[in-house]
Design an enzyme around this catalytic site. Sequence first.
Site, short mmCIF file in Angstrom:
data_model
loop_
_atom_site.label_atom_id
_atom_site.label_comp_id
_atom_site.label_asym_id
_atom_site.label_seq_id
_atom_site.Cartn_x
_atom_site.Cartn_y
_atom_site.Cartn_z
N ASP A 268 2.23 16.02 -3.84
CA ASP A 268 3.59 15.55 -3.57
C ASP A 268 4.61 16.28 -4.43
OD1 ASP A 268 2.62 14.44 -5.90
OD2 ASP A 268 2.72 12.37 -5.20
N ASP B 211 -1.57 1.15 0.48
CA ASP B 211 -1.18 -0.16 -0.06
C ASP B 211 0.33 -0.39 0.01
OD1 ASP B 211 -1.15 1.97 -1.97
OD2 ASP B 211 -0.67 0.52 -3.53
N ASP C 46 1.38 5.38 1.50
CA ASP C 46 0.00 5.20 1.08
C ASP C 46 -0.54 3.89 1.64
OD1 ASP C 46 -0.13 7.59 -0.22
OD2 ASP C 46 0.08 6.78 -2.24
N ASP D 49 -9.83 9.07 6.12
CA ASP D 49 -10.91 9.87 5.54
C ASP D 49 -12.10 8.99 5.12
OD1 ASP D 49 -9.85 12.33 5.87
OD2 ASP D 49 -9.47 12.76 3.75
#
Length: 504
Positions: A266, A174, A172, A113
């Site tokens: 989530d 990281d 994610d 994004d």
Amino acid sequence: MKTMWWREMRSLLIVPMFKCLVAICLVISLLVFVESLYMNIVVIYVKLFKRKPEKIYKWEAVQEDMELGNQNFPMVLVQIPMYNEREVFQLSIGAACRLIWPLERLIVQVLDDSTDPTIMEMVNIECGKWATKGINIKCERRDNRNGYKAGALKQGMRHSYVKTCTYIAIFDADFQPEPDYLQRTVPFLIHNSELALVQARWKFVNAKKCLMTRMQEMSLNYHFTAEQESGSTRHAFFGFNGTAGVWRLEAMEEAGGWKDRTTVEDMDLAVRVGLHGWKFVFVNDVAVKSELPSQFKAFRFQQHRWSCGPANLFRKMTMEIIRNKRVTIWKKFYVIYSFFFVRKIIVHFFTFFFYCFILPMSVFFPEVNIPTWSTVYFPFMITLFNAIATPRSFYLVIFWVLFENVMAMHRTKGTFIGLLEGGRVNEWVVTEKLGDALETKLLPQVRKPRYGFLDRINSKEMMVGIYILCCASYNLVFGKTLLYIYLYMQALAFIIAGIGFVGT
């Protein structure tokens, strides 16, 4: 005359009101302690009797079939949502592409994004590099950021090739799974048709970066060791952590897929899937490397989202949980009371209100007795439970207590906003990653803006710190207890946070 009027009002109105507030806090203190004790008893049971997931559920490594070859392996989609992740996108994409799984049975989907053209181009180059190595990697983009992460994941599910997959792993930007991650988690889903989610533990590559990251490590280790472990063992239910988990696509679709009605998409998905009767398993032995926010501002935004979102979801789903016919009354009680009410709502109110408002205020009401068990014994036990989860940081436990009380202010504010659906209820600020785990210097470095002293001032922390400091000084001069020792330390913690001397 004025003195008599004040004494009368104090004895008839103010003192009884303060006693009432203390009584409410004592009841909540008992609820929080019982919940903490319950979780840790379950964890002790798991450790003593070695109740690992492999003993509860069937687990067998996936083997290549002599006739079918790699067709014996299920199709797995790996999703990596990201937004302008300059410092860490290489880490997550590289780790996902190194996962040990037959190439023809694996699809890596980068949901980018990003709005920065330079970063978008770098992501394209990285994806192209792995495509030349035979990895089936897709870089998908949207023309808007509607729904933030949930919107990106929802859009990613609409591509035709997703329907060929049976399981979906999410990381994610990281997060860096070990190469054997799928080999250790997917077999749970293959051999146990009732399981919808396999959640792995997080481990932190930059925990030693500063004192603030050490504090975060202690809190999150306890979250996984106690909350996730006990939920998995006792109820086969817990909140999905948003990353480092593998989902069964069938279960996700049955529950309605991703929704962007809160900032905790989530947890929203996990609760809906759980209400359909599916089970979850937490695998503590599988750890995925990740990065902790090392800047105080980034950490505050993260904690706002993590406290506001669950409170808002609780508001929106309570009646849906009560009316559900698929799960037992006991499980509904667990989700509403333990999972939401105690752990996501009242614990934040209680921590801030009792330890940072009522306790300091008590120096002005010597006639009101606050039992020692609520100020010493229960907090000591809860703190001990937390400290055991990270033994190497045990000596930092006092700093951890003071820091948690400071952060309780932001969590309380976020919880209020979530419950009341205030103006910042859907605020989503991406937690800034600094690439602390990145050993190489391959990426162009961005010069961070330097902030002046006044820009670092956090007024809310300063005000609370000054209030507690005044209470401590009053107790030192006029009081007969040693409460001022704690109050001075807590005031100092708020003031240090107030002047921005926290984190890197």
